[in-house]
Design a protein around this motif. Structure first.
Motif, PDB file in Angstrom:
ATOM      1  N   MET B   1       0.781  -1.168  -0.015  1.00  0.00           N
ATOM      2  CA  MET B   1      -0.078   0.129  -0.112  1.00  0.00           C
ATOM      3  C   MET B   1       0.801   1.233   0.005  1.00  0.00           C
ATOM      4  O   MET B   1       2.018   1.212   0.703  1.00  0.00           O
ATOM      5  N   HIS B   2       0.514   1.993  -0.866  1.00  0.00           N
ATOM      6  CA  HIS B   2       1.335   3.436  -0.843  1.00  0.00           C
ATOM      7  C   HIS B   2       0.687   4.656  -0.351  1.00  0.00           C
ATOM      8  O   HIS B   2      -0.586   4.614  -0.530  1.00  0.00           O
ATOM      9  N   PHE B   3       1.558   5.393   0.352  1.00  0.00           N
ATOM     10  CA  PHE B   3       0.808   6.708   0.817  1.00  0.00           C
ATOM     11  C   PHE B   3       1.527   7.763   0.400  1.00  0.00           C
ATOM     12  O   PHE B   3       3.008   7.737   0.496  1.00  0.00           O
ATOM     13  N   SER B   4       1.152   8.775   0.011  1.00  0.00           N
ATOM     14  CA  SER B   4       1.744  10.177  -0.441  1.00  0.00           C
ATOM     15  C   SER B   4       2.004  10.810   0.864  1.00  0.00           C
ATOM     16  O   SER B   4       1.764  10.246   1.869  1.00  0.00           O
ATOM     17  N   VAL B   5       2.618  11.841   0.897  1.00  0.00           N
ATOM     18  CA  VAL B   5       3.101  12.763   1.744  1.00  0.00           C
ATOM     19  C   VAL B   5       2.008  13.021   2.938  1.00  0.00           C
ATOM     20  O   VAL B   5       0.621  13.501   2.246  1.00  0.00           O
ATOM     21  N   LEU B   6       1.917  12.507   4.018  1.00  0.00           N
ATOM     22  CA  LEU B   6       0.979  12.636   4.831  1.00  0.00           C
ATOM     23  C   LEU B   6       0.963  13.971   5.721  1.00  0.00           C
ATOM     24  O   LEU B   6       1.861  14.634   6.030  1.00  0.00           O
ATOM     25  N   ALA B  32      13.383  20.821  -5.673  1.00  0.00           N
ATOM     26  CA  ALA B  32      13.488  21.024  -7.122  1.00  0.00           C
ATOM     27  C   ALA B  32      13.239  19.358  -7.650  1.00  0.00           C
ATOM     28  O   ALA B  32      12.360  19.207  -8.222  1.00  0.00           O
ATOM     29  N   GLN B  33      13.954  18.539  -6.994  1.00  0.00           N
ATOM     30  CA  GLN B  33      13.829  17.003  -7.227  1.00  0.00           C
ATOM     31  C   GLN B  33      13.653  16.216  -6.308  1.00  0.00           C
ATOM     32  O   GLN B  33      14.412  15.554  -5.715  1.00  0.00           O
ATOM     33  N   PRO B  34      12.248  16.076  -5.953  1.00  0.00           N
ATOM     34  CA  PRO B  34      11.698  15.348  -4.790  1.00  0.00           C
ATOM     35  C   PRO B  34      12.315  13.955  -4.801  1.00  0.00           C
ATOM     36  O   PRO B  34      12.546  13.418  -5.966  1.00  0.00           O
ATOM     37  N   LEU B  35      13.068  13.554  -3.748  1.00  0.00           N
ATOM     38  CA  LEU B  35      13.690  12.243  -3.384  1.00  0.00           C
ATOM     39  C   LEU B  35      12.483  11.285  -2.936  1.00  0.00           C
ATOM     40  O   LEU B  35      11.992  11.618  -2.107  1.00  0.00           O
ATOM     41  N   ILE B  36      12.402  10.189  -3.681  1.00  0.00           N
ATOM     42  CA  ILE B  36      11.408   9.207  -3.194  1.00  0.00           C
ATOM     43  C   ILE B  36      11.968   8.371  -2.235  1.00  0.00           C
ATOM     44  O   ILE B  36      13.048   7.575  -2.636  1.00  0.00           O
ATOM     45  N   VAL B  37      11.324   8.299  -1.165  1.00  0.00           N
ATOM     46  CA  VAL B  37      11.682   7.363  -0.014  1.00  0.00           C
ATOM     47  C   VAL B  37      10.771   6.433   0.284  1.00  0.00           C
ATOM     48  O   VAL B  37       9.616   6.793   0.610  1.00  0.00           O
ATOM     49  N   ARG B  38      10.978   5.185   0.099  1.00  0.00           N
ATOM     50  CA  ARG B  38      10.250   4.118   0.349  1.00  0.00           C
ATOM     51  C   ARG B  38      10.160   3.420   1.816  1.00  0.00           C
ATOM     52  O   ARG B  38      11.641   3.049   2.192  1.00  0.00           O
ATOM     53  N   VAL B  39       9.177   3.504   2.478  1.00  0.00           N
ATOM     54  CA  VAL B  39       9.479   3.349   4.013  1.00  0.00           C
ATOM     55  C   VAL B  39       8.484   1.993   4.161  1.00  0.00           C
ATOM     56  O   VAL B  39       7.249   2.015   3.896  1.00  0.00           O
ATOM     57  N   GLY B  40       8.974   1.092   5.057  1.00  0.00           N
ATOM     58  CA  GLY B  40       8.417  -0.200   5.469  1.00  0.00           C
ATOM     59  C   GLY B  40       7.344   0.258   6.439  1.00  0.00           C
ATOM     60  O   GLY B  40       7.767   1.012   7.402  1.00  0.00           O
ATOM     61  N   LEU B  41       6.132  -0.235   6.408  1.00  0.00           N
ATOM     62  CA  LEU B  41       5.038   0.232   7.390  1.00  0.00           C
ATOM     63  C   LEU B  41       4.422  -1.041   8.032  1.00  0.00           C
ATOM     64  O   LEU B  41       4.135  -2.205   7.291  1.00  0.00           O
ATOM     65  N   TYR B  42       4.448  -1.151   9.385  1.00  0.00           N
ATOM     66  CA  TYR B  42       4.008  -2.360   9.764  1.00  0.00           C
ATOM     67  C   TYR B  42       3.083  -1.903  11.229  1.00  0.00           C
ATOM     68  O   TYR B  42       3.373  -0.591  11.552  1.00  0.00           O
ATOM     69  N   GLU B  43       2.740  -2.714  11.788  1.00  0.00           N
ATOM     70  CA  GLU B  43       1.996  -2.448  13.087  1.00  0.00           C
ATOM     71  C   GLU B  43       2.539  -2.466  14.259  1.00  0.00           C
ATOM     72  O   GLU B  43       3.080  -3.767  14.781  1.00  0.00           O
ATOM     73  N   ASN B  44       3.125  -1.479  14.814  1.00  0.00           N
ATOM     74  CA  ASN B  44       3.749  -1.771  16.096  1.00  0.00           C
ATOM     75  C   ASN B  44       3.427  -0.128  16.927  1.00  0.00           C
ATOM     76  O   ASN B  44       4.555   0.464  17.353  1.00  0.00           O
ATOM     77  N   ARG B  68       9.496  16.291   5.154  1.00  0.00           N
ATOM     78  CA  ARG B  68       8.804  17.644   4.759  1.00  0.00           C
ATOM     79  C   ARG B  68       9.761  18.526   4.317  1.00  0.00           C
ATOM     80  O   ARG B  68       9.987  19.334   3.359  1.00  0.00           O
ATOM     81  N   ARG B  69      10.802  18.561   5.708  1.00  0.00           N
ATOM     82  CA  ARG B  69      11.877  19.941   5.652  1.00  0.00           C
ATOM     83  C   ARG B  69      12.714  19.643   4.454  1.00  0.00           C
ATOM     84  O   ARG B  69      13.407  20.388   3.814  1.00  0.00           O
ATOM     85  N   GLU B  70      13.073  18.130   4.101  1.00  0.00           N
ATOM     86  CA  GLU B  70      14.067  17.691   3.102  1.00  0.00           C
ATOM     87  C   GLU B  70      13.552  17.780   1.925  1.00  0.00           C
ATOM     88  O   GLU B  70      14.326  17.678   0.829  1.00  0.00           O
ATOM     89  N   GLY B  71      12.142  17.809   1.490  1.00  0.00           N
ATOM     90  CA  GLY B  71      11.534  17.655   0.204  1.00  0.00           C
ATOM     91  C   GLY B  71      11.431  16.346  -0.330  1.00  0.00           C
ATOM     92  O   GLY B  71      11.343  16.101  -1.621  1.00  0.00           O
ATOM     93  N   TRP B  72      11.569  15.264   0.690  1.00  0.00           N
ATOM     94  CA  TRP B  72      11.344  14.073   0.285  1.00  0.00           C
ATOM     95  C   TRP B  72       9.952  13.645   0.002  1.00  0.00           C
ATOM     96  O   TRP B  72       9.227  14.077   0.499  1.00  0.00           O
ATOM     97  N   LYS B  73       9.831  12.688  -0.768  1.00  0.00           N
ATOM     98  CA  LYS B  73       8.283  12.146  -1.200  1.00  0.00           C
ATOM     99  C   LYS B  73       8.348  10.744  -0.557  1.00  0.00           C
ATOM    100  O   LYS B  73       9.136   9.971  -0.903  1.00  0.00           O
ATOM    101  N   LEU B  74       7.509  10.659   0.385  1.00  0.00           N
ATOM    102  CA  LEU B  74       7.692   9.287   1.146  1.00  0.00           C
ATOM    103  C   LEU B  74       6.490   8.244   0.828  1.00  0.00           C
ATOM    104  O   LEU B  74       5.636   8.817   0.276  1.00  0.00           O
ATOM    105  N   GLN B  75       6.962   7.185   0.392  1.00  0.00           N
ATOM    106  CA  GLN B  75       5.805   6.189   0.083  1.00  0.00           C
ATOM    107  C   GLN B  75       6.109   4.971   1.249  1.00  0.00           C
ATOM    108  O   GLN B  75       6.919   4.251   1.336  1.00  0.00           O
ATOM    109  N   TYR B  76       4.884   5.027   1.801  1.00  0.00           N
ATOM    110  CA  TYR B  76       4.877   4.135   2.783  1.00  0.00           C
ATOM    111  C   TYR B  76       4.397   2.727   2.087  1.00  0.00           C
ATOM    112  O   TYR B  76       3.121   2.467   1.409  1.00  0.00           O
TER     113      TYR B  76
END
Lengths: 130, 690
Positions: B1-6, B32-44, B68-76
């Motif tokens: 499941m992917h989530f955009s910037v929350l 200017a060039q958002p870095l896509i960061v894929r983050v593992g999401l789990y229940e803890n 947010r401050r670095e301009g990353w684009k997070l994908q959970y």
């Protein structure tokens, strides 16, 4: 003795006329104006023929015909009704009652006698002889 | 499941703004060039978990703030703990938050320098437990998170203390706690954060068994290919140094909120239910009031409309009632409403007819319509049987008035409802006295007429005899005299006697005509029915009229074929018709000829008598067969006649099933044609009217 011809007629003028015409032709006439007497007379003398009116006092023509027919002595005597044609069926009725013949009134003086003679057995004359 | 910037919780807004201003210098290029960061999401929870479909928890808060401050684009990318470990190892994701450091893991993943949180493991057990040291775990059934650090740490611990216990490995903390709550295991091994947040919820509480303090990191894929860890280290260091930073707020938020004082469940439920009921009742009350108001308005409107309609309908009914009352009261017949054979209502005419007053009639039994009690009772079955079939009972009878007089009435009775005839019926009473009187008068007139007719017939029969008897005498004796049977006559005597004879014969024919037409019109003329040959009959008829024709110097032609065959009819009447037609033809012809012709067909014969006489006008042709009709021309008046001859002929022909037609031209002559069927039907019932 000469056989008479019996006329039963209550009208004097008609009786006279018939008697006149028949006597002129050589017939001997016996007459009565009453039906009952007519039957009695017929039985007593056995006439040559019997002429009778339908409308008669005492016993009407139908009864006279029936009464005469009952006597076998009169079996060979012509019984001729002479009457005015009042109603259709009179002729049939009177023939059914026993009459041998039927002559309509008014009588025709020219043909009357010859009409009577038609009812006689062939060859008879006014005297009832062959 | 992917989530955009929350999003961040609203209350962090001001702090975030402040931080944003503080670190603005190092972030400009990254935007200017958002870095896509894929983050593992789990229940803890509360460290990382999913809440309302969105990633949440301390690690998420911190990472969101950094990205947010670095301009990353997070994908959970969600998955189980084990799945996340595999994904990170394969480089399918970039970060796993909340990973405890171990030498073994450090070979597979890359850890930053600054730990995000420090934690330890702790054993949780249902409330009222008796676990006071690690030795109390002997013979217990213990749940641990599969492939977790606590798993290996607890295993080591167990071996060290030589504990005989059964380890149950599960996928996540949530199911672990609920299963312990259900009694499927005795204790659960968890980290302190999860226990703090969720222990009470499952009826569990912490024990004194605490072990393996550990630092928790954001672990990156081997060698941190996106160089995320230095940035994370920098931010974490900064946040940890600042007591009011997002770091502490987040920790406080996620650990205190869930462990805050809780109302007892019954009170919560009770309070909730109570508040619900209160709210519901308030809301319900408001809705109800609104609905009642709305309905009241509707009802008021409906009521007004109804009242209006009722007023209109009442007015209509009043009009109809007035009309009906007018009809009822003005009717020329008695109208009576009955219930169970008792009068309940009646109109004016009923009172007039019966002589009773209204009050006297109301409540009166229909017994008054019957002659006897027995008849009244007997009629009940018959009359009401008819009414029950929905029929109208009708009868005529005598009705007694109040004064004892009687009148004839026609009674018509009908039930309002055929199913309940006794509940209501209407009776119509008509006074038919006049009608009956008229019928009676008519009947008497008929009787009188029939009597008169009988008298007439009798008179005719008598006259037939009485008139002809003296005439017979006249004709007879005249004949005797003319024949000279009574003696010779001189010429003058003979001539005069012949005149007497001719007049007598004419008188006889007149009498015969009058008698014939009378009999025909009275329907008393009877016809005989006999078969006879036509040729000799026609010859005979012709011989009878020949002397007359010769007397006038007329030619009498006989255009008849030799084999005409026979006809079945009344021979004498047939002859009578022909003689009459021929006599007429001779009578009205002064010069020329009279021709008798015959057309014989298979089923009928046509005899025509054509003359060259005076003829007739067209209008006269219609009347020529009427009785007592005589040709009105001056010339005709010199001809004697009763005016009955043609009328008799036509009627005789009709009675034999035939007809006589006429064609004529004035001054040129006439043709009378008799058509007769060969087999005449004797219609004795046929009456020919003039």
């Amino acid at each position: 003795m000469k056989k008479p011809l019996l006329i039963i007629e209550d009208n004097a003028q008609n009786l006279y006329m018939m008697q006149f015409l028949l006597e002129k032709s050589g017939f001997t006439i016996l007459s009565t104006m009453d039906g009952t007497k007519g039957v009695e007379t017929a039985l007593s003398c056995i006439p040559l023929a019997i002429l009778f009116d339908i409308q008669l006092p005492g016993m009407d023509g139908y009864a006279v015909a029936a009464a005469l027919k009952r006597h076998h002595e009169l079996a060979e005597v012509p019984i001729i009704a002479v009457t005015s044609y009042a109603m259709v069926g009179d002729r049939e009725r009177i023939l059914a009652a026993g009459a041998t013949g039927y002559i309509e009134k008014p009588i025709n003086p020219e043909t009357f006698v010859s009409e009577i003679c038609k009812y006689f057995p062939p060859g008879w004359d006014a005297e009832g002889k062959l | 499941m992917h989530f955009s910037v929350l999003h961040l919780p609203f209350k962090h807004f001001f702090l975030n703004t402040f931080l944003c201003l503080f670190f603005c210098t190092g972030t400009a290029s990254a935007i200017a060039q958002p870095l896509i960061v894929r983050v593992g999401l789990y229940e803890n929870p509360p460290k990382i978990f999913t809440e309302d479909g969105q990633p949440a928890g301390i690690f998420v808060d911190l990472l969101n703030d950094i990205s947010r401050r670095e301009g990353w684009k997070l994908q959970y990318i969600s998955g189980s703990w084990a799945q996340n470990l595999d994904r990170l190892e394969r480089g399918e994701i970039d970060l796993i938050p909340d990973m405890a450091y171990s030498a073994k893991r450090a070979q597979i993943y890359t850890f930053p320098k600054v730990p995000a949180l420090s934690s330890w493991f702790q054993v949780y057990a249902p409330r009222g437990h008796h676990i006071h040291s690690i030795l109390d775990l002997n013979h217990k059934r213990i749940m641990v998170l599969e492939r977790s650090i606590q798993d290996t740490a607890f295993e080591r611990l167990r071996k060290g203390f030589e504990l005989q216990c059964e380890l149950v490995r599960v996928d996540d903390y949530k199911s672990m706690f609920s299963r312990v709550q259900r009694g499927e295991a005795d204790v659960a091994v968890t980290n302190r954060f999860y226990g703090m947040m969720n222990g009470r919820k499952y009826g569990l509480e912490d024990t004194a068994v605490v072990f393996e303090p550990s630092d928790l990191y954001y672990a990156a894929a081997k060698n941190d290919p996106k160089h995320l860890l230095p940035t994370i280290d920098r931010y974490l260091s900064e946040m940890k140094a600042e007591p009011n930073s997002l770091y502490y707020q987040s920790v406080l938020h996620w650990t205190s909120q869930k462990v805050a004082f809780r109302w007892p469940l019954w009170l919560k439920i009770g309070g909730g239910v109570g508040a619900g009921i209160l709210l519901f009742s308030l809301l319900g009350g408001a809705i109800l009031k609104y609905q009642v108001n709305l309905r009241t308005r509707e009802l008021r409107q409906i009521n007004q409309e109804m009242e209006e309609r009722i007023r209109e309908r009442t007015a209509e009914l009043a009009t109809i009632t007035r009309e009906q009352v007018s009809i009822f009261e003005s009717a020329g017949v008695g109208i009576i409403m009955l219930r169970d054979r008792v009068i309940v209502r009646c109109n004016q005419k009923t009172m007039e007819m019966t002589g009773y007053k209204y009050d006297e009639l109301i409540g009166m039994s229909t017994r008054m319509w019957y002659g006897s009690q027995k008849a009244y009772e007997k009629a009940c079955d018959q009359v009401y049987g008819q009414l029950a079939r929905g029929e109208t009972h009708r009868r005529s009878q005598q009705v007694t008035r109040k004064d004892g007089t009687v009148f004839w009435a026609r009674l018509s009775l009908r039930a309002f409802d055929e199913n309940k005839p006794k509940d209501g019926a209407v009776a119509i009473l008509e006074d038919i006295s006049e009608e009956r009187r008229a019928a009676e008068t008519l009947r008497r007139a008929m009787e009188k007429a029939q009597e008169a007719d009988r008298t007439k017939s009798s008179f005719l029969a008598t006259m037939s005899h009485e008139l002809r008897t003296p005439l017979n005498s006249i004709i007879g004796f005249t004949g005797i005299l003319v024949q000279g049977l009574a003696g010779p006559l001189n010429e003058e005597q003979s001539k005069q006697l012949q005149m007497v004879q001719k007049s007598s014969r004419h008188l006889l024919s007149l009498i015969n005509d009058v008698l014939d037409i009378s009999k025909i019109e009275a329907g008393q003329l009877e016809l005989s029915h006999e078969s006879f040959d036509l040729n000799p009959t026609l010859t005979h008829v012709l011989s009878l009229v020949t002397p007359l024709a010769e007397e006038k110097g007329l030619t009498l032609e006989f255009q008849v074929k030799p084999q005409l065959g026979s006809i079945c009819a009344d021979k004498r009447r047939f002859e009578q018709i022909l003689i009459n037609l021929l006599n007429n033809a001779i009578k009205f012809t002064e010069q020329g000829s009279v021709i008798l012709a015959c057309q014989a067909k298979e089923n009928e014969i046509c005899l025509s008598i054509r003359d060259t006489g005076i003829g007739m006008e067209k209008k006269e042709l219609k009347e020529v067969f009427q009785p007592f009709h005589q040709v009105e021309s001056g010339l005709a008046r010199k001809h004697e006649g009763s005016g009955l001859g043609l009328a008799i002929c036509q009627r005789l022909a009709a009675q034999m099933g035939g007809v006589i037609t006429v064609a004529s031209t004035l001054g040129q002559g006439s043709t009378f044609t008799l058509t007769l069927p060969r087999e005449t039907t004797i219609d004795q019932s046929q009456e020919v009217h003039a």
